[in-house]
Every structure is written in C-alpha cells, then in structure tokens.
Design a protein around this motif. Structure first.
Motif, PDB file in Angstrom:
ATOM      1  N   LYS A  45      39.120 117.369  66.706  1.00  0.00           N
ATOM      2  CA  LYS A  45      38.592 118.442  67.541  1.00  0.00           C
ATOM      3  C   LYS A  45      39.694 118.973  68.448  1.00  0.00           C
ATOM      4  O   LYS A  45      40.541 118.216  68.921  1.00  0.00           O
ATOM      5  CB  LYS A  45      37.421 117.932  68.382  1.00  0.00           C
ATOM      6  CG  LYS A  45      36.239 117.489  67.563  1.00  0.00           C
ATOM      7  CD  LYS A  45      35.185 116.789  68.411  1.00  0.00           C
ATOM      8  CE  LYS A  45      34.630 117.695  69.459  1.00  0.00           C
ATOM      9  NZ  LYS A  45      33.529 117.049  70.215  1.00  0.00           N
ATOM     10  N   TYR A  93      42.456 128.026  62.938  1.00  0.00           N
ATOM     11  CA  TYR A  93      41.273 127.853  63.768  1.00  0.00           C
ATOM     12  C   TYR A  93      40.291 128.981  63.506  1.00  0.00           C
ATOM     13  O   TYR A  93      40.683 130.116  63.167  1.00  0.00           O
ATOM     14  CB  TYR A  93      41.646 127.840  65.255  1.00  0.00           C
ATOM     15  CG  TYR A  93      42.729 126.849  65.605  1.00  0.00           C
ATOM     16  CD1 TYR A  93      42.410 125.520  65.882  1.00  0.00           C
ATOM     17  CD2 TYR A  93      44.065 127.219  65.629  1.00  0.00           C
ATOM     18  CE1 TYR A  93      43.401 124.606  66.188  1.00  0.00           C
ATOM     19  CE2 TYR A  93      45.065 126.316  65.920  1.00  0.00           C
ATOM     20  CZ  TYR A  93      44.734 125.008  66.204  1.00  0.00           C
ATOM     21  OH  TYR A  93      45.705 124.108  66.493  1.00  0.00           O
ATOM     22  N   ARG A 118      30.995 134.077  63.161  1.00  0.00           N
ATOM     23  CA  ARG A 118      32.440 133.872  63.286  1.00  0.00           C
ATOM     24  C   ARG A 118      33.121 135.166  63.712  1.00  0.00           C
ATOM     25  O   ARG A 118      32.821 136.246  63.174  1.00  0.00           O
ATOM     26  CB  ARG A 118      33.020 133.378  61.972  1.00  0.00           C
ATOM     27  CG  ARG A 118      32.711 131.915  61.709  1.00  0.00           C
ATOM     28  CD  ARG A 118      33.542 131.325  60.607  1.00  0.00           C
ATOM     29  NE  ARG A 118      33.332 129.872  60.552  1.00  0.00           N
ATOM     30  CZ  ARG A 118      33.871 129.069  59.633  1.00  0.00           C
ATOM     31  NH1 ARG A 118      34.650 129.595  58.678  1.00  0.00           N
ATOM     32  NH2 ARG A 118      33.645 127.777  59.667  1.00  0.00           N
ATOM     33  N   LYS A 176      32.409 128.176  70.526  1.00  0.00           N
ATOM     34  CA  LYS A 176      32.984 126.946  69.996  1.00  0.00           C
ATOM     35  C   LYS A 176      34.162 127.294  69.094  1.00  0.00           C
ATOM     36  O   LYS A 176      34.231 128.400  68.536  1.00  0.00           O
ATOM     37  CB  LYS A 176      31.942 126.132  69.221  1.00  0.00           C
ATOM     38  CG  LYS A 176      31.405 126.789  67.958  1.00  0.00           C
ATOM     39  CD  LYS A 176      30.359 125.888  67.302  1.00  0.00           C
ATOM     40  CE  LYS A 176      29.812 126.516  66.020  1.00  0.00           C
ATOM     41  NZ  LYS A 176      28.783 125.654  65.386  1.00  0.00           N
ATOM     42  N   ILE A 205      36.700 125.733  65.868  1.00  0.00           N
ATOM     43  CA  ILE A 205      36.779 124.771  64.768  1.00  0.00           C
ATOM     44  C   ILE A 205      38.197 124.804  64.210  1.00  0.00           C
ATOM     45  O   ILE A 205      38.710 125.881  63.873  1.00  0.00           O
ATOM     46  CB  ILE A 205      35.754 125.107  63.665  1.00  0.00           C
ATOM     47  CG1 ILE A 205      34.330 125.121  64.237  1.00  0.00           C
ATOM     48  CG2 ILE A 205      35.857 124.122  62.511  1.00  0.00           C
ATOM     49  CD1 ILE A 205      33.288 125.607  63.260  1.00  0.00           C
ATOM     50  N   GLU A 262      37.235 121.103  57.538  1.00  0.00           N
ATOM     51  CA  GLU A 262      37.044 121.572  58.909  1.00  0.00           C
ATOM     52  C   GLU A 262      36.798 120.389  59.838  1.00  0.00           C
ATOM     53  O   GLU A 262      36.237 119.374  59.439  1.00  0.00           O
ATOM     54  CB  GLU A 262      35.868 122.545  58.995  1.00  0.00           C
ATOM     55  CG  GLU A 262      36.088 123.840  58.245  1.00  0.00           C
ATOM     56  CD  GLU A 262      34.919 124.798  58.434  1.00  0.00           C
ATOM     57  OE1 GLU A 262      33.920 124.382  59.054  1.00  0.00           O
ATOM     58  OE2 GLU A 262      35.007 125.949  57.966  1.00  0.00           O
ATOM     59  N   SER A 263      37.200 120.554  61.073  1.00  0.00           N
ATOM     60  CA  SER A 263      36.984 119.525  62.074  1.00  0.00           C
ATOM     61  C   SER A 263      35.603 119.681  62.700  1.00  0.00           C
ATOM     62  O   SER A 263      34.875 120.641  62.418  1.00  0.00           O
ATOM     63  CB  SER A 263      38.049 119.622  63.165  1.00  0.00           C
ATOM     64  OG  SER A 263      37.830 120.798  63.942  1.00  0.00           O
ATOM     65  N   GLU A 264      35.261 118.726  63.548  1.00  0.00           N
ATOM     66  CA  GLU A 264      34.054 118.866  64.354  1.00  0.00           C
ATOM     67  C   GLU A 264      34.255 120.014  65.344  1.00  0.00           C
ATOM     68  O   GLU A 264      35.348 120.167  65.902  1.00  0.00           O
ATOM     69  CB  GLU A 264      33.764 117.573  65.116  1.00  0.00           C
ATOM     70  CG  GLU A 264      33.385 116.414  64.234  1.00  0.00           C
ATOM     71  CD  GLU A 264      32.018 116.612  63.612  1.00  0.00           C
ATOM     72  OE1 GLU A 264      31.185 117.293  64.237  1.00  0.00           O
ATOM     73  OE2 GLU A 264      31.817 116.132  62.485  1.00  0.00           O
ATOM     74  N   PRO A 265      33.243 120.838  65.568  1.00  0.00           N
ATOM     75  CA  PRO A 265      33.437 121.954  66.494  1.00  0.00           C
ATOM     76  C   PRO A 265      33.558 121.469  67.935  1.00  0.00           C
ATOM     77  O   PRO A 265      32.898 120.520  68.353  1.00  0.00           O
ATOM     78  CB  PRO A 265      32.168 122.792  66.283  1.00  0.00           C
ATOM     79  CG  PRO A 265      31.155 121.832  65.775  1.00  0.00           C
ATOM     80  CD  PRO A 265      31.912 120.825  64.965  1.00  0.00           C
ATOM     81  N   GLU A 266      34.424 122.121  68.678  1.00  0.00           N
ATOM     82  CA  GLU A 266      34.565 121.868  70.114  1.00  0.00           C
ATOM     83  C   GLU A 266      33.873 123.014  70.845  1.00  0.00           C
ATOM     84  O   GLU A 266      34.280 124.177  70.715  1.00  0.00           O
ATOM     85  CB  GLU A 266      36.039 121.772  70.513  1.00  0.00           C
ATOM     86  CG  GLU A 266      36.286 121.641  71.996  1.00  0.00           C
ATOM     87  CD  GLU A 266      35.778 120.315  72.559  1.00  0.00           C
ATOM     88  OE1 GLU A 266      35.650 120.202  73.788  1.00  0.00           O
ATOM     89  OE2 GLU A 266      35.508 119.382  71.756  1.00  0.00           O
ATOM     90  N   GLU A 267      32.817 122.703  71.575  1.00  0.00           N
ATOM     91  CA  GLU A 267      31.988 123.726  72.199  1.00  0.00           C
ATOM     92  C   GLU A 267      32.142 123.656  73.712  1.00  0.00           C
ATOM     93  O   GLU A 267      32.274 122.574  74.294  1.00  0.00           O
ATOM     94  CB  GLU A 267      30.527 123.513  71.794  1.00  0.00           C
ATOM     95  CG  GLU A 267      29.594 124.606  72.269  1.00  0.00           C
ATOM     96  CD  GLU A 267      28.183 124.408  71.727  1.00  0.00           C
ATOM     97  OE1 GLU A 267      27.270 125.108  72.197  1.00  0.00           O
ATOM     98  OE2 GLU A 267      28.016 123.542  70.842  1.00  0.00           O
TER      99      GLU A 267
END
Length: 1348
Positions: free
Chosen positions: A948, A982, A996, A1021, A1023, A1030-1035
């Motif tokens: 993330k 990203y 998106r 968020k 990604i 894909e990574s875990e989303p950072e929100e």
C-alpha cells in the motif's frame, strides 16, 4: 393425540411484472461518454434492479434480493434487527441507509454478515422514537445494483387505554408538497399496491410508510361514508379477502382469512375462531382462543425455539417448537421454500395448538440446510446437518429408520405447554376482572352490548401486551357512542397489507329475564336477523344505543373460563373431559347425548374448586358421543370419539423386531398377534414390495394374528420385512429384518501385480462381491508353474486380499488359484493370469518435470511416474540439472540418496541463472530412461504485488479540483515488489460506486483530480500496481470537501525516535514530516533557545530537516520544532546525546578489609562529569586460570569489593569505563597475592577408598533477567558443574543457537557465556541453557527484553 396441521389460509396474490423496460440515458460530463442503464423489477416484490450493461457476460448476474428485510414494529429501548440475503456474481457489496438521517453512530447501528446463513444484518441497539424511519438496503456489483426499502416503527409502551388510543392516532407529521395534491390520492386509491412506490417517486413523496398509513385512513373514511349512505358494510375493495364477525347465540366467531405479507410472500395467519361469551364474561378455551390478526403477529412468540439437529442418512429428523399462544398452523420453511404436508414432510400440532412439529422423513444429503418456523414477523431457524451413514447396510440393504431430535438437555414440551396454558388462563381471568371492573352491572342492559364490549376489551388488552389498566367513570352513552364509532376496525401497521373491514352479523335475543324459563332454554333461543324477512348476502350492522341506567339489569352469573374440547380416545383406555368455571361454589351436571351422567364403574365425576372433570376409566365404543356440562344456566359441549385402531401385542412386537437369521434353503417364519376393530386389512412387505402367496411365500391371516412363511430362502431374500395393519380407525406398522446366510461368492479379479522380482511376486485381488452374510476368515491359495499340470497348495492366509510369494524362480511364470473361506463354507475358485518373476525390466521415462515455483535460492519441481514400471515397484528417482547454454548435466541428488517422492526442491542454484531439469526412475532392475527436459526456469523470486502507498494526503483543494500526494510503497523482497504505477479512484459520499480518474497508470506520486462539484464530499483512494497485480487500496480516513480549507499543523511521522545517540564528529540529521495549510512558519529550538547558525535547517512542503555536519559534545540537548500557521501550532521534541568512546579510569588501588575479599578502588574517568550515563566494569584474572572474568558491571561508583579470594594465588584486576558509545581501554591494578607459609609436611597415609566423583549436571549460578537498549551488546553468563563434563546447548525460543554465527558462545571451566554484539527486536525472547551428560540433564532460562 396429534392433529395434522395444514395451511388453509391461501390468498390470491397478483404479481405485477413490467412488460417494457425503461431505458434511462445519462451523459458523463467529464468524459463525454454515454452510458445506458436498465431498470426492472425483481421477482421478489418491492425490489428494484438497475442493470448497467445491456448484454450481460456469460455466468455473470446483477445483484438481487433472495430475502428482503421485513418491516419491524418494536417498543422503545429494545433491539431492532433487519436481515437480507442477496445474490449476484460477482458477490455484491451490501450497504444500509436511512431516509431521515445517517448511520454514522457505530455503537447504535451495527452491520454484520453471518457466513453460515449468508445473511446481511443491520442491528439498531436501544431504539428510540428518533429511529422511526424508512431504511434502504443497497446491493451493488460491477454489473448493476438492487435496492429495497423497509420501515422501522418505534412505539412507547403505555398502560393507559386512553394513551394507547392516542398513540394509534399519533404520528402525524408535516406533509410533502405532493401529499396536498388530490391527483396523488386519487392515483394511490385506484392503483395496485405494487405501484405505490412508483407513484410516490413521481409526486416527490419520500415517506412511503406515512403515506401508507394515511392511505388506510382515507380508505376507511371512504368506506364509512359509503356505510352511512347504504347502512351496509361492504367487502374488501380487492374482492379477494373477506373478514366476518358472526354472532350466534352467546358465541361470537371472529375469523380473518387470507392475511398475507406481500414483502416476504409468507402467510401471516389463518384466524380460525375466537369465541367470546356475550354475557360480558367471554367463554374462552386456551386451546381454541385465537388472537386477532393485527395483534397476533406482534405478540405471539416462541417459548421454545427449534434447535440444530445432526442426523445420519436415512434417519428421520424432528423439529419442535412451543408458542406463547395457540395457533391452528404456522409456516414451516426449508432452504427458502414453504414446506407442505406430504410424503416427505409431516406437519403436526398438539391438541392445544401450542406445540408444532416438523418431521423430515428419510434424510438425504440434499436435505441439509436451514429450516425455519415462521409466525408472522417472528421466526426462528436451525440447521439440519446430514452426515454420511456411519454403519451402512451391506449390499445396499435398507435398515430400519430411527428419528433424531435436537441434542442437549431434553425439554419436556408437554410440560412447558401445560404451563403456558395455565398462564393463558390467568390472562383470561385478569381480562374478565378488567371487564367487570370497567363495565359495572348498572351500565349494561343488553347482553349483546356486553359481548361486543368484551371483544373490544380483549382487543385493547392484547394490543397493550396485557398492561391495560381499569377505566371508570365513563357514561354508558359515551361508551355506546365510542363503540359505535370505532366498531371493530383497527389500523394495521404492515406496509404492504390492504385495509380490511370487519363486518359483524348481529343476532337478536329475547330480553325477557323474568318469564320464569330456565337459563338453558334462554340460551337455546336463537334468532338470525335478516333484512325484510328474507336472507341476503349483504350483512346488516345493527346500531345499539345504551338505555338509561334505570332500565332492567341482567346479572351475568357464572361463566366458563375454560370450556370443553373434543377428545379422541383409544378403546379400553382412559378419556378425560375438563372445564373451568368462574366460581368455585357452583355445581354442575354432565350429559351424554342429552342424558344426564351419574358416577358409576365407567364414569368418575370430580370437582376441584372451579375445575370440573369427567373421567371414563375404560372407553368402549358406546362411550362415543356428544358430552355437555351445564352450570347455572351455562353450558359447554365437546365430542368424544372412541377409536379402535389396530395394535400389536407388545411381547410379540418385541420379538418380531429382532432380526431373524436363517441359512440358505431353510424356512423363515414371522408371526404377530394384534387387536383392533374388524375388519383389519393385513399386508406383508419385503424391501417395500408387497408379498403375495406363491410357491415360496405363504401368508396366513386370522382375526387375531397373522403369519408369514418364507420357504427355501435364498441369499437374495435378505432385506426388511414389514407388516401393515389398517382399519377404519387407523393403521400401524412393524419392521423386522431377514438375514439369509450362504457361502461367499468367488474373489474378484483380475489380480494386480504390485511387485515382481527375481525372488518374489506380490499381487492383490478384490474380496468377494457377496460374503454370504459372514466375514471372510481366510483365503486358500494354490500355485501352478506355467508348463506343468500340477497345482501346489500354498495353504491358508488370513483374510487379507493380498499375497507375497517368495518361493519363485527367476524368469518363471506362475498362475494362482484363490478361494474365500467363511463360517458358512468355501467359495468357488478364482484363477489369476500368468505372472512372471525375475526378468530385468527397466522402467520407462517419467513425465518431464514441471516447475511448481521458483525463488532466488530454490526451485520446486514435480513430475508424474512412468507409465511402465518394468514389472516391479519404483524404488526412487534421480534428478539432473543443466544451465542454459551448457551441455553438461549434473546430478542433483547422489545415487545412494534416491528421491522417494515425486517432487523435489532444488536448492543448489545461483540466483538469476536459467536452468532445465530431467528425471529418471529406478526399480529393482536398475535406472530407466531419462525423461524429456523441463522448460527453462530462472532462479529468482516471483513478482509480488506492491504494498500500500504511504503518506496519502491532500495538499491542495479548491471548488473544482484537489491535489493528492503520496509516498511510493516500500520494496520488501519476497513480500512486496516495487510499484510501477498508480491508479486514483474517487466516489461521492452519497454514491457507492468508485470511478477511476486515470485510465492508464501514472508514474508520479502526485495527482490532480479535476471536475469536482463545488461543496460536494468525496472519498479518495490510491492503488499501486506492477506486473504482480494491484496492491491493497490506501484510502483517506476522512472525506474531502471540494473547497479550500485550512489545515492545523500535524506531525505525520509517528514512529520517529525521541532519543538519538551520536558519536562526536559524526553528523546529526533529524527529519520531521508534517501537514499544514497554509504553509506554516517553522522554528527549531535547542533547550528552548533558537539554534545557532552552525546548524543547517532545510524546509520543504510537508517536512523540515535539522542537520549538524560535525557534532560536538556541546551539541547534546533537547531539540524542538515549532510548526505554526493561522489555524494553530504543534511542537515535537527529541533528545540528542553527542558522545565518544570514554577515556579509561585513573589508577587502581587494592585493599583488604575483610579476609578473603579485595576492595578495588580507582580514580574516575575524565568523562564521568560530562556523561551521566557512564559506568564501570571490573574484570578479574586468577593465576590458576587463563581467562579474564567479569566480576561486576554497570557500576556508577568508584570502588567494588571482590569476594572469594583464595590465599596462595595471585590476582590481577582491570577496570573499564563504558557509555552508550562503547568501552574504554582498561586500567590495570597491581598484582594481589599472599604467599602461603610453608609448614612441616607430615605424610599420613590413610586407608584409601575409591571415590566416585561423577555427578549429574546442575547450575551453580543461574541466568539473570536482561534488558538491553537496541543496538548495544548483551552479555549472558551462568555456571554449571557436572562429571563427566556436560555438553552445553544454548536455545532462543526453543531453537538451538550453537551453530548461529550471530552469537558468540563459550564454555570455560563450567562458566557458560554468550555475547550478542548488537541487540535488535529480533533478539527478544526466552533464552535457555541445557547441560547434558550421561547421568542427567539440567536446564536454566531467562528473558531478554529490548528497549528503544
């Protein structure tokens, strides 16, 4: 006796489906692209589905509600629960909202998901009137969304009937603009209920729950206006549902048929009857008392709910529940479907209608699932777990079924039901007392009025949960007018129910109370009122007016609290009739078919206070008939039906159920005696097929017994034997089992060779298909060499279907004969094919190796065995590898270390190199042919998705855009790889779909989101993406408001150290990250004084750095940063200690104050005054030893006394100075030693004895607890003794450290030491030392803690 309850209340439901979908076109203002959406109705009523794509991909579907949440009406302060089950592929995301508020209070509104039932749950804790609202449930995936609504109504419990009436008239709120439009109400009154939601949306009305209430009121007003004009109560407008209240004599039958909850399509009730006495005291039997529909479903609950059942296949499963009030039927559901009584399911209820049961016959794996018992809005559910039959019948034979109930403490359902009956009777007594107290004898002159008042009082008490208080002081005319205006109509809270009108049919009764006739004759006088003396299908409602108080008053007298109920009795058994009066002093009389009954040998009449009983000790057919009990002019009737069903003799039945075992060719006889009313039909069955007389079957029938003779039984006759008796009163069955024993069938071939070598042949076969009813004991083996005519008997082997013959010759071929032996005889022979021994047959090539996974230091391979094993078992495999571009194959495993499994982890690889592999199999003959090479594979770790992003924040906002910045995720080999780009996604606060902002990944760690709506709230968020995915989303933790907003300074690096240790001369660098808007002013302070010019300060957006190029000891202190802007300020501090290796202590002196001790005194180190963390360490050297031993550490004074000083030895001492940076050079002491005076040596030779100096290990000095700063060294030591010298092993968290090069371990003369140079968090844990020799074992442990 149990009655079979059937669902009789059916309602003609109409489902309206839209014939044409309405396509809604929307334009995207940002991208300019056009998208289409299709709105359609779900099969579940009240659910609207929006489909995003016209053509759905194969196997995908939009969300839908399999079970929508039901409307809830609940009292204030309790727990409200909504449940929903959704479907869709991909799995939809479910969210909840409310119309007049938010669900942000996490303590009050909690969402859950039950994986076992797949239910999405919304719990509202401690509800209040403020939570009364319309709630929506959203289910969405990438192909569409589904929405449904439900309502929550919160009521306040009231004990005053006047308050309750006010509460029913309450909840009037301000209306929307559309509610004042007459066209809206005309459309709602004429529309179908399925179109209510559409009409409300067209007119802009949001509160559908309130509109439905007002719609019921308008329907009621229209019905009353029509009634005033025609003086007729019409049927329901839909014409499909009828309600009637019929009054016949003193009995009022209230029935409501066809109430259906439309949302769930479950029948809410079938109200059979509600009997009320018209003399003011209702005669109500708890077994027949059925609640009115509007109160029944809000008050009826489960006393005992159904429980989980675990049953095996072919067993019967029985679910049981007990209700708080009697109901004629409830709804049983299995896996979402309504269950009906039939061959598979048996729905029963008790006579008092409190216990309901569901019997699931012959359970199969398909029956596994959740089963529910539903009573209106109340339900309970439980799992039925069907397990495989642990003891299956041989040969597919059927075993007798048994019934499985819920496990745990067995509850006496009948006892609980009887207690509930008594509770209901108590409620009835309270009801009677309330009616008498409210309507005194001087207020009522019309018995019919008293009957209606009793019904009204009952309805009011039930609506308030039994908490209705007495109301006095009302004028009779007011009561009459109130009853006249209200009638029997009540508002229903259910959202999807139609308005129903109750039409009572009134009967007149003579009022001559002084004519001298008996009360019985008065009760029998009944006259139905018709219009113009003719019958009419339209029932008239008679208006009643309360006469003056001075008119004639009729005393109600004794009433029935509990009347008689019909009884079904078995002949020659006991039957009992019971009733209860309102008075204990009243006597009564019993009648059968109009004739009075007196006590005799057959009848017993008892009276226990107000309870009267009639007991028939031994019922006969003559006792069938109508029984009546009369007391004080009141009567109650019931029927006794004496039945004589067929019954088996218990002794014969016990013997019959035991399995009967006979040998083949013998006869089997089954015989049973029975009783019952003639004629009795007798049927015999075998495995479900009815038997008839033939050559081998003979059935004998008589009036009292039946006999089945099976002649010359064969093995195929084994199975279940059943006898069925049936007459006009019922039927019964009995099961037994016939087992026919015979010799087994031949063993099954062909034989499979498992191993063939020069010295042995091993093969196996399958057991006989039918063992004849007895297990196989042995096998008889014979062998023949191919080419010879004789068979050699090998002998008998145990009952295992395999054999290893070691008496074979190399290259010869053999055949074998096999016979199975049981207690009943020997089977026919089975002959195997030819088997050869001793030939050299090499295995074929295995399949090419496949790469399972590859890493920097290991490549995992697997392969399939060769199809040709060469006639013998595979002993193992040899694996070879080759680098790309090379012609040399190298063996991975040695020849004497064969690979036993069909997989191998190759660790002898070089990171980054490319390899191929091949494998060969080895059997008893030798190595076979190599397989084809595998594909080339790199020795490197697979790409992992990135982690993330960190530090996601909004650096700038405006009314149309916002700017995001973040830090790229950390590259952690083996866990997460470097990010290559990203994606930024946003969604509005009132939308559940993410969009998106960039179609292709961006490389920069900042992005400007444009096209925002002013003052709207957005969630954002980011990604990260690479080749691994894909990574875990950072929100962002909070939403972003599309407007410029200042930010109070806040520090973001929460893990920054608060204490720094720096060697003098090195640089000091302190970096602080923060958030602030507008740009803040930054001030650095040292000990609350601004820093000097020799210190460099570097500031940037979001960070500030302090740099000291070459530190000095004077730079030690507390450094603080002050970040300040217009909104506020924040301060962060850190301590910096600049130090260097300490200088050695001064001269060392030695003193002896106590014999056997030495006091070491030294001058302090010059650095002691400048470093408050400086301390000393003292070491000792004994002349008899070669190593220095630390005797003291962490000394903050300048002297130390050393004990255990031996005379005659020389000692040397060293003193070290230590601080946070390191250790100084030693300061050595002068030599300490006292020579021993020589005395005259006298030799005395004592008697010598052998001395055993051996001993088990033991610790003289144990380990101590240690707490060390991070980055510093840690020294552990202990002392152990033992002879022979013990072997010392160090462990950390039970893992050996002797071979770990990160730890310096030594053992000198029993002193065990371990040194950790730089302590880190990974070194924390439990350390233990184990000493072992031939005489024993000792262990000592300690804990190491590391502080920052």
């Amino acid at each position: 006796m149990w009655k079979r309850g059937k669902s009789t209340g059916t309602t003609a439901n109409r489902q309206c489906f839209s014939l044409v979908h309405q396509y809604i076109q929307r334009f995207n203002e940002v991208s300019g692209s056009k998208t289409a959406a299709i709105r359609r109705r779900s099969k579940t009523s009240g659910v609207m589905i929006t489909q995003y794509l016209v053509n759905m991909p194969e196997g995908k579907s939009t969300p839908d509600f399999q079970c929508k949440p039901m409307a809830v009406t609940i009292e204030k302060g309790k727990l409200a629960v909504f449940k929903a089950v959704v479907t869709g592929d991909p799995k939809p995301d479910v969210s909840w909202r409310r119309a007049k508020g938010t669900l942000s209070d996490k303590e009050k509104f909690q969402t859950k998901y039950d994986e076992s039932t797949e239910e999405h749950i919304l719990e509202i804790h401690k509800v209040s009137v403020a939570e009364t609202d319309t709630y929506k449930c959203f289910a969405a995936n990438e192909y569409g969304k589904a929405v449904c609504t439900t309502t929550l109504t919160v009521t306040e419990a009231s004990t005053n009937p006047a308050d309750f009436r006010k509460l029913l008239k309450k909840s009037k709120v301000e209306t929307a603009d559309g509610e004042s439009d007459e066209r809206f109400w005309d459309a709602m009154l004429k529309a179908d209920r399925n179109d209510y939601e559409r009409i409300c949306s067209e007119f802009g009305v949001k509160d559908l729950h309130l509109i439905l209430k007002k719609l019921d009121e308008k329907k009621k007003e229209r019905s009353q206006n029509k009634r005033k004009q025609d003086d007729i109560i019409p049927y329901d407008e839909n014409g499909t549902e009828k309600h009637s209240l019929k009054s016949v004599g003193r009995t009022t039958n209230f029935s409501v048929n066809g109430l259906m909850q439309k949302d769930t399509e479950l029948c809410k009730g079938d109200i059979q009857e509600a009997n009320l006495r018209n003399a003011g005291l209702p005669q109500m039997d708890p077994e027949k008392f059925i609640l009115p529909a509007e109160f029944k479903f809000s008050k009826v609950d489960f006393v005992i709910k159904i429980q989980e059942i675990k049953a095996e296949e072919r067993e019967d499963a029985l679910f049981e529940c007990v209700l708080t009030h009697p109901l004629p039927n409830i709804t049983w559901m299995g896996k979402g479907n309504i269950l009906e009584d039939g061959e598979k399911y048996n729905l029963t209820m008790s006579d008092h209608k409190l216990i309901h049961r569901l019997l699931i016959k012959d359970c199969q794996m398909l029956d596994k699932g959740i089963y529910s018992a539903v009573v209106g809005n109340i339900s309970c559910n439980a799992w039925l777990v069907v397990e495989a039959d642990s003891n299956p019948a041989p040969g597919g034979e059927r075993r007798p079924r048994k019934t499985t109930v819920a496990r745990g403490a067995r509850t006496d359902f009948e006892k609980v039901a009887q207690e509930q009956q008594l509770k209901i009777q108590g409620e009835m007594e309270k009801l009677l007392a309330a009616v008498n107290a409210k309507y005194g004898a001087g207020h009522i002159t019309d018995k019919l009025s008293l009957e209606e008042l009793a019904l009204e009082e009952l309805t009011l008490i039930l609506s308030t949960g039994g908490k209705h208080s007495k109301v006095t002081g009302q004028d009779s005319n007011e009561l009459a007018s109130e009853n006249e205006s209200s009638g029997y109509d009540e508002d229903e809270d259910a959202t999807d129910q139609d308005k129903h009108t109750v039409s009572p049919k009134q009967d007149q009764k003579p009022k001559d109370a002084l004519d001298g006739e008996s009360a019985r004759l008065k009760d029998d006088i009944r006259c139905d009122e018709t219009e113009d003396g003719t019958e009419s299908s339209t029932h008239m409602r008679r208006k009643r007016h309360a006469p003056p108080i001075e008119d004639l008053v009729i005393d109600p007298g004794v009433q029935f609290i509990c009347g008689l109920t019909d009884v079904s009795a078995i002949i020659n058994e006991i039957a009992e009739l019971t009733c209860k009066l309102s008075s204990e002093d009243c006597e009564g009389a019993w009648f059968r078919d109009g004739k009075q009954i007196f006590p005799d040998e057959s009848f017993t009449i008892t009276k226990d206070g107000p309870i009267h009983k009639l007991v028939i000790s031994k019922c006969t057919e003559e006792h069938s008939g109508k029984y009546r009990f009369e007391a004080d002019g009141r009567k109650t009737e019931a029927m006794i039906n004496v039945k004589d069903p067929p019954r088996f003799d218990l002794e014969d039945l016990s013997a019959f159920t035991e399995p009967k075992t006979v040998k083949v060719g013998h006869n089997a006889i089954f015989k049973l005696h029975f009783l019952g009313h003639k004629p009795i039909k007798i049927q015999w069955f075998r495995e479900g097929e009815e038997l008839q007389d033939d050559n081998n079957t003979r059935i004998e029938k008589s009036a009292s017994h039946s006999r089945l003779l099976l002649s010359r039984c064969q093995r195929k006759d084994t199975g279940e034997i059943k006898i069925k008796l049936k007459n006009e009163h019922g039927f019964t069955e009995a099961l037994s089992r016939l087992i026919v024993l015979d010799k087994p069938t031949p063993p099954l071939g062909p034989a499979e060779v498992t191993e063939s070598s020069a010295t042995c042949i091993e093969f196996r076969w399958r057991p006989p298909k039918d063992d004849g009813g007895s297990p196989v004991i042995n096998y008889i083996m014979e062998r023949q060499q191919v080419g010879r005519n004789t068979w050699k008997k090998i002998g008998e082997i145990p009952g295992v279907s395999s054999y290893r013959d070691t008496g074979v010759e190399r290259g010869r071929k053999y055949c074998y004969r096999i016979r199975a032996v049981t207690a009943e005889g020997t089977s026919e022979v089975t002959e195997t094919d030819e088997m050869q021994a001793g030939t050299l047959a090499f295995p074929g090539p295995p399949a090419p190796p496949k790469v399972v996974s590859a890493f920097d230091d290991c490549i995992n391979l697997s392969w399939a065995p060769p199809s040709n094993t060469g006639g013998s078992r595979i002993l193992g495999y040899i694996l070879e590898k080759r680098k790309k571009g090379s012609n040399l194959w190298s063996v991975v495993n040695a020849n004497d270390e064969l690979i036993k499994e069909k997989k191998y982890a190759v660790k002898d690889v070089v990171s980054g190199m490319e390899y191929e592999f091949r494998v060969t199999a080895i059997n008893l003959s030798g190595a076979g042919e190599f397989s084809s090479p595998s594909e080339f594979v790199f020795a490197r770790d697979p790409k992992k998705p990135p982690g993330k992003v960190t530090g996601l924040k909004v650096t700038e906002t405006s009314y149309t855009h916002l700017v995001l910045t973040w830090t790229k995720p950390e590259d952690k080999p083996g866990i997460q790889d470097e990010a290559r780009g990203y994606f930024v996604e946003i969604r509005q606060a009132d939308c559940i779909e993410w969009s998106r902002c960039n179609s292709t990944p961006i490389i920069m760690t900042s992005f400007s989101v444009k096209g925002l709506k002013s003052m709207d709230m957005y969630w954002v968020k980011v990604i990260a993406i690479n080749d691994g995915g894909e990574s875990e989303p950072e929100e962002l933790p909070n939403y972003v408001l599309a407007m410029p907003s200042p930010v109070r300074p806040r520090f973001t690096n929460n893990k920054m150290k608060s204490f720094f240790v720096v060697r003098a001369g090195n640089s000091v660098r302190i970096t602080v990250n923060f958030e602030a808007s507008p740009r803040p002013a930054i001030i650095w302070l040292k000990d609350n004084v601004p820093v000097t010019k020799r210190i460099t300060i570097s500031n940037s957006d979001g960070s500030s750095q302090l740099l000291i190029p070459s530190s000095e000891r004077s730079d030690s202190g507390i450094y603080s940063i002050l970040v300040k802007n217009l909104i506020g300020q924040e301060t962060l501090s850190a301590e910096v200690r600049v130090t260097d290796d300490p200088k050695p202590p001064g001269p060392v002196e030695l003193e002896e104050n106590v014999p056997g001790t030495v006091t070491v005194i030294w001058e302090p180190s010059p650095d002691e005054k400048r470093d408050d963390r400086l301390h000393y360490t003292v070491s000792k050297l004994d002349s008899t030893k070669r190593s220095w031993v630390t005797v003291a550490d962490r000394l903050f004074n300048n002297k130390f006394t050393v004990c255990n000083i031996m005379h005659g030895r020389e000692y040397h001492f060293r003193v070290y100075a230590k601080n946070d940076m390191g250790i100084s050079a030693p300061s050595e002491s002068p030599t300490w030693g006292v020579e021993k005076k020589k005395e005259k040596f006298l030799v005395s030779v004592p008697t010598m004895k052998d001395c055993d100096l051996r001993c088990a290990p033991s610790f003289i000095v144990p380990l101590k607890l240690h707490t060390a700063p991070k980055g510093y060294e840690c020294y552990m030591s202990c002392a152990v003794k033992g002879n022979p010298k013990p072997r010392i092993t160090w462990y950390r968290n039970h893992i050996s450290l002797n071979t770990n090069t990160n730890y310096y371990i030594s053992n000198a003369c029993g002193v065990c030491t371990m040194l950790i140079l730089r302590v880190g968090p990974k070194d924390m844990g439990e350390y233990s030392v184990i000493a072992e020799n031939s005489l024993g074992r000792a262990e000592c442990s300690t804990i190491l803690n590391v502080r920052e």
